[in-house]
Design a protein around this motif. Structure first.
Motif, PDB file in Angstrom:
ATOM      1  N   ASP A  71     -12.080  51.852  62.780  1.00 26.39           N
ATOM      2  CA  ASP A  71     -11.170  52.814  63.406  1.00 26.39           C
ATOM      3  C   ASP A  71     -11.735  53.300  64.740  1.00 26.39           C
ATOM      4  N   GLN A  72     -13.031  53.607  64.756  1.00 26.54           N
ATOM      5  CA  GLN A  72     -13.639  54.109  65.993  1.00 26.54           C
ATOM      6  C   GLN A  72     -13.714  53.017  67.056  1.00 26.54           C
ATOM      7  N   GLN A  75     -10.303  52.723  68.569  1.00 26.91           N
ATOM      8  CA  GLN A  75     -10.038  53.846  69.479  1.00 26.91           C
ATOM      9  C   GLN A  75     -10.751  53.657  70.813  1.00 26.91           C
TER      10      GLN A  75
END
Length: 629
Positions: A71-72, A75
């Motif tokens: 997820d990071q 992003q």
């Protein structure tokens, strides 16, 4: 060096930092070791991302969750920042290419699970790259007293040995005083700059409500607050069940759990983020990395696992600063079930030794032997072979994995799915050769909703337990129903790759780590008891209870939790009684006399006088004197 505010503006579009962020970033840039305790939603990631972007080199991020790492990375990549991770099935050749990309491809972040630090090959590759910062995310995992102890976090010292001049930032959202000290000691942080933000959230009302009709109470909440909401439940199956119930009552919800496909997760997540559906029903797999500031309510329909989990999950409400609510709906049955499930699922050292020994026997591995390579493994068949409890054995496997005794794919408990291929009317007319077949179908229809419309996850082991047969019989029956065209049954590929990391030594292996395991289990039981005490303690402000748990002794009453509200009501009732008693001695009393006679705050007395008048308990004369009606 690029200035932090310039980086913040360029990549995140903000002109100023949140509370403490700037001070933390400055400490990291000045090459200090840093310990950071910031509550959920306070922007911890920026505290290492901005310093890493401000200078040459790569930031090495140690993180325990694959989903959070991915997820990071996504992003960062959306912002044009290059980041990588080493996935579990990555080959040696692919790892070589990956590190070449890190060296020459303008990458800024390498995300790694702590288990990767077991590999001398990877450590050697890390030695060859320019590391500008080591960030330890979810740092509480390094402490035996933390709520998710991961022994492999203790391997981080190897990276420090390779890059002794690189500073470290340890980040966590939930750490007691003892855990914080443990983190600093185990990471060998030197001259540590410590930053802690209070757990007090003035806009977040913690409400613990005893209620038997939880769905009815949810309806009340939805009517009063038609805003983005998260409902946490304790099982994957329950996410869909509760979502269906909510939708049947005219509200719009979706669901999310770890067993869903990536496509289904993404669809569900996006529909909630865009507010096409305001309510998300989820397990605690949902939440990490969520950037949605206007969540108004977080409801726990089942008890959270611990106070640490609760604070993280509840903290996803009200990040925009507006008043928001964290609601635990509970009753005596919940608490009794919680105690029973926790106690039944925690194994003893003796039980761990038995499962550990049987695992080697299952593969016919002799004492002293270490079997090379991976082996096909079926978790359910293993449990059935030795009549082991599914839940307890799962926890034992997690202990063996965390202590680097075995390595196993994360999908070993993946669910099978079924969908009925014929209509419910046609099914009702169907005849079967065996009573068991009818009994199995009836049970599935009762316990699993939506089986005519879509594929539904099932657990053959639990079905077998309910019907008092073995799961092999259940699978055989389902395969027959699939062959004759009544259902489409997709049996989960339970054969996963299991790797033994230590030779077979039976009890000796467990004896070496038994004190650590006992400490871990004792800690987990204590955390369960702390949670129950928090829920049952109706005498102390919820915010004060949480602040004290995390070592903040000078906490103030929040005035908006269920305990504070109850105190206000009791106080109001007491003031009203005192006012009415005054009329036992005089028929008419002035406002000044009432204020002089009652030992309470003047404003509170005036509020209660108005309240009594609005309820026609007292009246007022032309001379501004009060009288009883």
């Amino acid at each position: 060096m690029i200035l932090p505010k310039d980086i913040l503006k360029r990549y995140w579009g903000h002109s100023s930092f949140r509370n403490l962020q700037e001070e933390i970033i400055e400490a990291v840039i000045s090459k200090k070791d840093v310990f950071t305790l910031l509550p959920t939603g306070a922007g911890k990631s920026l505290c290492y991302q901005i310093p890493a972007l401000s200078k040459e080199g790569i930031c090495l991020v140690i993180s325990p969750l694959i989903s959070l790492m991915k997820d990071q990375i996504e992003q960062l990549e959306r912002k044009g920042i290059k980041a990588l991770t080493i996935e579990s099935n990555t080959s040696v050749d692919q790892i070589v290419t990956l590190f070449d990309n890190l060296k020459y491809g303008k990458y800024k972040f390498l995300y790694l699970s702590p288990e990767r630090l077991n590999s001398e090959f990877i450590l050697n590759k890390i030695k060859q790259i320019q590391v500008n910062l080591i960030a330890v995310d979810e740092a509480h995992c390094i402490s035996e007293w933390g709520h998710d102890f991961r022994p492999s976090y203790r391997l981080i010292h190897k990276v420090r040995e390779i890059h002794p001049d690189v500073n470290v930032i340890a980040l966590t959202a939930t750490a007691t005083k003892k855990v914080a000290e443990d983190i600093i000691e185990n990471l060998n942080l030197k001259g540590t700059a410590i930053f802690k933000k209070s757990f007090f959230r003035e806009n977040l009302a913690y409400l613990v409500i005893e209620n038997e009709n939880k769905i009815g109470k949810l309806e009340e909440i939805f009517k009063k607050n038609p805003h983005p909401t998260i409902i946490y439940v304790g099982s994957r199956r329950k996410t869909e069940e509760i979502s269906n119930l909510i939708n049947l009552r005219g509200y719009s919800s979706t669901f999310y759990h770890g067993g869903m496909t990536s496509e289904s997760k993404s669809k569900s997540f996006n529909s909630w983020m865009k507010e096409e559906q305001l309510i998300m029903v989820a397990t605690n797999a949902f939440g990490m990395g969520i950037d949605k500031s206007n969540v108004k309510i977080v409801v726990h329909l089942d008890l959270p696992a611990s106070i640490e989990n609760y604070v993280q999950e509840a903290g996803r409400a009200g990040r925009n600063g507006e008043k928001s609510f964290s609601v635990i709906l509970q009753n005596d049955n919940d608490i009794n079930s919680f105690k029973k499930n926790k106690l039944e699922s925690y194994p003893t050292i003796k039980e761990i030794k038995i499962v550990h020994e049987k695992l080697y026997q299952y593969f016919q591995i002799a004492r002293g032997e270490l079997r090379d390579g991976s082996l096909d493994f079926n978790f359910l068949k293993f449990c059935e072979t030795y009549n082991f409890s599914h839940k307890k054995t799962t926890n034992i496997f997690q202990i063996l994995i965390k202590n680097n005794i075995i390595e196993i794919g994360s999908k070993y408990s993946k669910k099978s799915t079924i969908i009925f291929k014929i209509s419910s009317n046609r099914l009702a007319k169907q005849h079967y050769n065996k009573k068991l077949t009818k009994k199995l179908i009836d049970f599935i229809l009762r316990s699993h909703g939506g089986v005519f419309q879509k594929e539904v996850s099932i657990n053959e082991f639990k079905i077998a337990k309910s019907l008092q047969i073995n799961s092999l019989t259940v699978r055989n029956e389902l395969n027959v129903l699939d062959q004759i065209g009544i259902i489409d049954y997709k049996e989960a590929n339970s054969n996963e790759e299991l790797t033994f990391l230590t030779p077979r030594e039976d009890d000796k292996t467990i004896n070496r780590i038994s004190s650590s395991i006992e400490k871990f289990l004792h800690n987990q039981i204590q955390k369960s008891e702390d949670l129950i005490y928090f829920i049952k303690n109706n005498n102390v402000c919820r915010s004060i209870q949480l602040s004290h748990y995390f070592g903040e002794k000078k906490a103030l009453k929040c005035s908006i939790c269920d305990v504070c509200i109850s105190e206000k009501k009791n106080s109001r009732s007491g003031i009203e009684k005192d006012i009415l008693k005054l009329f036992n001695h005089k028929k008419e009393i002035s406002q000044k006399e009432i204020i002089f006679s009652i030992d309470e705050d003047e404003k509170a007395i005036l509020i209660h006088l108005r309240y009594l008048m609005s309820r026609n308990k007292i009246g007022i004369t032309n001379n501004n004197k009060f009288f009883i009606l």
